[in-house]
Design a protein around this motif. Structure first.
Motif, short mmCIF file in Angstrom:
data_model
loop_
_atom_site.label_atom_id
_atom_site.label_comp_id
_atom_site.label_asym_id
_atom_site.label_seq_id
_atom_site.Cartn_x
_atom_site.Cartn_y
_atom_site.Cartn_z
N ASP A 53 -11.34 -11.70 2.50
CA ASP A 53 -11.43 -10.58 1.54
C ASP A 53 -12.25 -10.91 0.29
OD1 ASP A 53 -8.27 -9.92 2.73
OD2 ASP A 53 -9.89 -8.45 2.81
N PHE A 54 -11.63 -11.43 -0.74
CA PHE A 54 -12.29 -11.54 -2.05
C PHE A 54 -13.33 -12.64 -2.13
CE2 PHE A 54 -10.45 -8.25 -4.52
CZ PHE A 54 -9.24 -7.98 -3.89
N TYR A 62 -16.15 -5.93 -3.21
CA TYR A 62 -14.74 -5.59 -3.43
C TYR A 62 -14.47 -5.22 -4.88
CZ TYR A 62 -12.61 -7.04 1.00
OH TYR A 62 -12.20 -7.12 2.31
N GLU A 121 -13.39 -8.06 6.77
CA GLU A 121 -12.46 -8.40 5.68
C GLU A 121 -11.63 -9.64 6.03
OE1 GLU A 121 -11.58 -3.70 5.54
OE2 GLU A 121 -10.22 -4.91 4.40
N ASP A 122 -11.04 -9.62 7.21
CA ASP A 122 -10.11 -10.71 7.55
C ASP A 122 -10.39 -11.18 8.96
OD1 ASP A 122 -8.12 -8.50 5.87
OD2 ASP A 122 -8.45 -10.52 5.10
N TYR A 139 0.81 -1.23 0.00
CA TYR A 139 0.00 0.00 0.00
C TYR A 139 0.84 1.27 0.00
CZ TYR A 139 -3.94 -3.04 1.06
OH TYR A 139 -4.90 -4.01 1.03
N SER A 161 -3.70 -6.39 7.83
CA SER A 161 -4.39 -6.73 6.60
C SER A 161 -3.40 -7.30 5.58
CB SER A 161 -5.15 -5.51 6.09
OG SER A 161 -6.22 -5.94 5.33
N TYR A 162 -3.28 -6.68 4.42
CA TYR A 162 -2.33 -7.23 3.44
C TYR A 162 -0.90 -7.23 4.05
CZ TYR A 162 -2.32 -8.72 -1.47
OH TYR A 162 -2.29 -9.46 -2.62
N1 PG9 Z 1 -7.51 -7.19 3.81
C1 PG9 Z 1 -7.67 -5.93 3.13
C2 PG9 Z 1 -7.78 -6.15 1.69
C3 PG9 Z 1 -6.86 -6.95 1.03
C4 PG9 Z 1 -7.00 -7.15 -0.33
C5 PG9 Z 1 -8.08 -6.58 -1.03
C6 PG9 Z 1 -8.97 -5.82 -0.33
C7 PG9 Z 1 -8.83 -5.61 1.02
C8 PG9 Z 1 -6.60 -4.92 3.41
O1 PG9 Z 1 -5.46 -5.13 3.05
O2 PG9 Z 1 -6.97 -3.85 3.92
#
Ligand code: PG9
Length: 646
Positions: free
Chosen positions: A209-210, A220, A314-315, A73, A176-177
């Protein structure tokens, strides 16, 4: 801990924060840290952009550990004299001082190389000839690229040698990621990596997530411009805005509410490589399997503290399953779990952990986590004895029904008792089996017509976007759904004493449909009594708690994957079929006077994409003609299995 203590902590915290931040330049980082920018060479020659912030008082006799985050990011701000307002997972650690390291992962922003989502982990370590480290092998990821474990290993090796006044110890965290990149550093980790905290980590994109249990998270759709392009420009433009620009409109993600088939999305994303990969891999095939980090979490050596939020849309699968996988594969490892009453990553902020308009447990909960849990974990392993005697429990979990932390020496708890509730056709959620009267054969059932052209909304007002990804629904009042004829409701009698669910929840549905495909959504709901006084953590003015039906846990299951996520199967019209799936864990007390409720439905729009209810090979390529109404039945020997705690 008593509420007054929380608020005292918060007060101390906020004073400390302000005093720390009202410094010479008004920027705590600039006044207390020296910034360096490096292009660190990996074993295949690719250079990764890395920002390093060294405490100004570091010296040969005052050495600091590294605390690193690797991210897709952007490590903005770029430039030797550009300082962020804060560094580290929280203000607490920023003030405790570490050498903070931020790295753009391969192929992202200011780093070289080719970007790939959830970089597959290379095969297990090569023979001793390569110092126990994986060789850079072609094709396993993108041509010739190593994996995240290798890139982290090489980064650590370089930092130890080239950044003066470090104490030889390295920690890693990420939300997250970046939480995935932290977990991806664990296989065959560098010996100097002493402590890792994957927070809200992505573990497997088919369940995080996806997708949720193979159902595509349509909400998403608008994130693809971020995850399906190579090398976004290394600018400070937030990648979030990037996604709107790429979808050509300020409200770029409105198209996710289009009731057309997903194939219509192609016009937005015809050259988006991740969209093409998503569409061409509708099942849990090698493409997704090799991107899961879970199979590689073996012989974990660094201490691990995995952190998640009970309201994380999300996770939630990620943190729970990373913790459980390490627990299973490396018993005896320092492996702990923290689950707080938070939305996605909200524990890392000094303030503002509100879960949008619903539940809100106050800033002091996050402050407590930062000061008493996270600071202790990293301080011990990176600055202290490092012998594992942190004084922290195996599991530090927040009970969202009692509004209090609880510690466990095992999760799920050793003394949890499994209990089964039947979805009786008289609408009762009863632990004793009451056969319904609807069918003389004794196989009572409840039925509803599911129409993909009139899907059940996942939130009361689907036009209110929820920011980056869906969020608010995780605790939202479900009465809007329960009023619909295509949402089945089952509830217990009014509870005569508190009922605490702590652990795993499994839906074991017995269903039939007149169609040949169907999705199943199960929602666990806490029904408040009519006269419930407003809770301190439900301060929203618009919410009268009387009869509130608070979502506690929810999950979708794409029915075609009921026997295998890899090999989907159609339903045979009218045949009673088992659909069994796990909702994510919970720790929630249903108080005396409340009811426990289960809702069952087959659409959840646009959170998940619509199932045409006619079996097609690939739902992403379904045609208008495939979308058909169907009559679904839920038989009353369907069971919701939960774990009860005293
Ligand atoms: N887990 C979240 C995310 C990852 C990939 C796609 C969309 C969202 C995040 O990294 O915030």
């Amino acid at each position: 801990m008593k509420k007054w203590l929380y608020s005292l902590l918060a007060l101390i915290g906020s004073c400390a924060a302000t005093s720390a931040q009202t410094t010479a330049t008004g920027n705590f980082v600039r006044d207390n840290y020296q910034k360096f920018e490096y292009k660190i060479p990996m074993r295949d020659g690719t250079k990764l952009h890395t920002n390093v912030y060294v405490p100004k008082d570091a010296s040969a006799i005052n050495k600091y550990p590294f605390l690193m985050q690797r991210t897709c990011y952007s490590v903005a701000p770029y430039g030797p004299d550009a300082y962020p307002a804060a560094v580290g997972p929280s203000g607490t650690l920023m003030r405790d001082k570490y050498i903070f390291v931020y790295q753009d992962v391969r192929g992202r922003w200011a780093s070289e190389g080719t970007w790939t989502n959830m970089t597959p982990n290379l095969p297990d370590p090569a023979p001793a000839a390569t110092k126990g480290r994986k060789k850079a092998q072609p094709a396993a990821t993108t041509a010739g690229a190593p994996d995240e474990s290798s890139d982290t290993y090489d980064t650590i090796e370089w930092l130890l040698k080239n950044v003066p006044n470090n104490n030889g110890r390295v920690g890693q965290w990420g939300i997250s990621y970046p939480g995935f990149y932290t977990a991806a550093s664990l296989p065959d980790a560098h010996p100097a990596l002493k402590a890792a905290s994957p927070q809200a980590p992505v573990s497997d994109f088919f369940f995080d997530d996806f997708h949720h249990n193979g159902a595509f998270i349509q909400a998403y759709l608008f994130t693809y411009p971020v995850f399906g392009v190579q090398h976004p420009a290394p600018t400070t433009t937030a990648w979030y805005n990037d996604s709107f620009i790429k979808t050509g409109s300020s409200d770029g993600f409105q198209f996710q509410y289009d009731l057309g088939p997903l194939k219509n999305v192609q016009k937005y994303y015809k050259d988006n490589f991740f969209w093409q990969e998503t569409v061409e891999h509708p099942n849990y095939d090698a493409f997704w399997q090799k991107r899961s980090i879970l199979p590689h979490l073996k012989n974990t050596r660094p201490a691990v503290m995995t952190v998640g939020g009970w309201f994380d849309a999300e996770d939630l699968y990620g943190p729970l399953n990373i913790y459980k996988t390490i627990e299973k594969n490396t018993p005896g490892a320092y492996n702990t779990l923290v689950m707080g009453p938070f939305g996605h990553g909200r524990w890392s902020r000094e303030t503002g952990h509100t879960l949008h308009s619903n539940v809100y447990f106050g800033d002091s909960i996050a402050t407590f986590y930062q000061r008493n849990i996270e600071a202790n974990f990293f301080g011990h392993f990176l600055k202290g004895a490092g012998d594992g005697k942190t004084g922290l429990p195996e599991a530090y979990l927040f009970n969202t029904g009692r509004n209090e932390w609880r510690t466990f020496d095992k999760w799920p708890a050793a003394d949890a008792q499994t209990k089964e509730y039947f979805l009786n056709s008289d609408g009762m959620l009863a632990s004793n089996k009451i056969m319904g009267s609807a069918d003389p054969s004794g196989n009572g059932f409840t039925e509803f017509v599911s129409d993909p052209m009139k899907p059940v909304p996942y939130t009361e007002d689907i036009t209110t976007t929820q920011g980056f990804t869906p969020f608010n629904y995780m605790s939202e009042d479900q009465r809007f759904a329960g009023r619909r004829p295509d949402v089945l409701t089952f509830q217990t009698d009014v509870l005569t004493e508190d009922l605490t669910l702590g652990g795993e929840i499994t839906a074991k549905l017995k269903v039939s449909t007149t169609g040949t495909d169907a999705d199943w959504v199960v929602k666990l709901i806490d029904v408040y009594p009519p006269n419930e006084p407003n809770h301190p953590y439900m301060p929203n003015k618009n919410i009268t708690l009387g009869n509130y039906q608070q979502m506690v846990r929810s999950e979708a299951m794409r029915g075609r994957f009921r026997n295998s996520f890899e090999k989907p199967e159609p339903f045979k019209p009218g045949e009673i079929t088992d659909v069994t799936f796990r909702l994510q864990d919970v720790l929630h007390t249903f108080k005396k006077g409340h009811r426990m409720m289960i809702q069952v439905q087959s659409t959840w729009f646009p959170l998940i994409d619509r199932n045409p209810q006619t079996y097609v090979d690939n739902i992403f390529k379904a045609e208008e003609k495939d979308f058909k109404k169907a009559t679904h039945r839920v038989y009353d020997n369907s069971v919701i299995s939960v774990q009860i705690l005293k």
